[in-house]
Write an enzyme that holds these catalytic residues in place. Structure first.
Site, mmCIF file in Angstrom:
data_model
loop_
_atom_site.group_PDB
_atom_site.id
_atom_site.type_symbol
_atom_site.label_atom_id
_atom_site.label_comp_id
_atom_site.label_asym_id
_atom_site.label_seq_id
_atom_site.Cartn_x
_atom_site.Cartn_y
_atom_site.Cartn_z
ATOM 1 N N HIS A 58 -9.986 95.223 44.513
ATOM 2 C CA HIS A 58 -9.516 96.479 45.129
ATOM 3 C C HIS A 58 -10.591 97.151 45.971
ATOM 4 C CE1 HIS A 58 -5.720 97.042 42.804
ATOM 5 N NE2 HIS A 58 -6.361 96.312 41.900
ATOM 6 N N HIS B 251 -1.434 91.184 36.143
ATOM 7 C CA HIS B 251 -0.850 92.397 36.732
ATOM 8 C C HIS B 251 -0.114 92.081 38.035
ATOM 9 C CE1 HIS B 251 -3.692 95.297 34.383
ATOM 10 N NE2 HIS B 251 -2.599 95.000 33.713
ATOM 11 N N HIS C 207 -9.957 94.658 30.863
ATOM 12 C CA HIS C 207 -8.900 95.180 31.742
ATOM 13 C C HIS C 207 -7.556 94.644 31.247
ATOM 14 C CE1 HIS C 207 -7.050 96.634 35.427
ATOM 15 N NE2 HIS C 207 -6.585 95.436 35.674
ATOM 16 N N ASP D 154 0.199 93.520 40.823
ATOM 17 C CA ASP D 154 -0.491 93.633 42.113
ATOM 18 C C ASP D 154 -1.471 92.488 42.368
ATOM 19 O OD1 ASP D 154 -2.060 95.007 40.019
ATOM 20 O OD2 ASP D 154 -3.431 95.531 41.643
ATOM 21 N N HIS D 155 -1.543 91.517 41.441
ATOM 22 C CA HIS D 155 -2.373 90.333 41.648
ATOM 23 C C HIS D 155 -1.550 89.044 41.709
ATOM 24 C CE1 HIS D 155 -6.278 92.443 41.083
ATOM 25 N NE2 HIS D 155 -5.424 93.325 40.610
ATOM 26 N N ASP E 168 -10.144 92.378 38.542
ATOM 27 C CA ASP E 168 -10.367 93.760 38.125
ATOM 28 C C ASP E 168 -11.313 93.818 36.922
ATOM 29 O OD1 ASP E 168 -8.590 94.365 40.135
ATOM 30 O OD2 ASP E 168 -6.960 94.985 38.826
ATOM 31 N N HIS F 189 -5.639 87.586 36.616
ATOM 32 C CA HIS F 189 -4.922 88.244 35.514
ATOM 33 C C HIS F 189 -3.488 88.521 35.928
ATOM 34 C CE1 HIS F 189 -6.270 91.773 37.799
ATOM 35 N NE2 HIS F 189 -5.519 92.573 37.059
HETATM 36 FE FE FE Z 1 -5.375 95.368 40.222
HETATM 37 ZN ZN ZN Z 2 -5.224 94.745 37.228
#
Ligand code: FE
Ligand code: ZN
Length: 253
Positions: A169, A58, A114, A60-61, A131, A56
């Protein structure tokens, strides 16, 4: 031959995964929170990166993708539905498409909730879930509904218990603390709480888990059980309604 999976801790609590096909040497990185630890792990194992698979959009990915591509030339795959907000894709995939890592073939499944375009990659022996389905929990519903995520989780239904659940995570301990409030009498959950506390005390990752562990302890995979319906306060126990009530309670936990 099944993929060999390596877990790569990134940033404060993210994980990237390397999935290596021993037959051809092809290696995929699933999500790239940070390129440096991924490159270090590739170096340490002597693996050559051929592919990047994104769950996805985001930051942080995906924020390490550009550096990792520049360093390795790996081809980037992500959801066509989110191509406009993912890093540049070499291959845009839709649900039920196949993705290959060397001789290993995985299936793309949509698990929205998400984010609206969240996908998972289901290989023989390992599911890369980002996530969506997480260790003893699930991702927060930022762009979708509990119904969507609950329906999306059907993607895991037919997979064997031994399937690795490679999620994004290290949230397991906090997820278990919440899970114990809705499934307090579950002996497998209590045992998992102790095992996860011990692992974290030693600084060991609790991800990946297995689908069998998740089926036994993850409240979002147990929404058909009467004890979860009772804890969620959903008379009649419609599984989608139980899922929604549990996710709402977690948001307030
Ligand atoms: Fe994440
Ligand atoms: Zn995420």
């Amino acid at each position: 031959m099944p993929l060999t999976v390596a877990t790569v801790p990134c940033l404060s609590d993210n994980y990237a995964f390397l999935a290596h096909d021993p037959e051809t040497g092809a290696t995929a990185c699933i999500d790239v929170p940070d390129a440096a630890p991924v490159l270090a792990e590739l170096d340490r194992r002597g693996w050559r990166l051929t592919d990047i698979l994104l769950t996805h959009h985001h930051a942080d990915h995906v924020q390490g993708v550009a550096v990792l591509v520049a360093a390795t030339g790996a081809a980037v795959t992500g959801a066509a539905a989110d191509a406009h907000r993912l890093p540049p894709l070499d291959r845009a995939v839709a649900p039920d498409d196949r993705v290959a890592v060397g001789t290993a073939t995985g299936r793309v499944a949509a698990v929205p909730g998400h984010t609206s375009g969240h996908v998972v990659y289901l290989f023989d022996g390992a599911a890369f879930t980002g996530d969506s389905l997480m260790a003893c929990g699930c991702g927060r519903l930022f762009e979708g509904t509990a119904d969507q995520m609950h329906a999306g989780f059907a993607a895991f239904d037919g997979l064997p218990d031994s399937t690795l659940i490679c999620s994004g995570h290290e949230y397991t301990a906090a997820n278990i603390r919440f899970a114990l409030t809705v499934d307090p009498a579950n002996p497998a959950l209590r045992a998992r709480a102790a095992a996860v506390d011990a692992a974290r005390a030693e600084g060991r990752p609790t991800v990946p888990s297995t689908l069998g562990e998740e089926r036994a302890t993850n409240p979002y995979l147990r929404v058909s059980l009467p004890e979860l319906a009772a804890a969620a306060g959903v008379p009649g126990g419609d599984p989608a309604a139980v899922f929604a009530a549990i996710r709402r309670a977690k948001d307030q936990f």
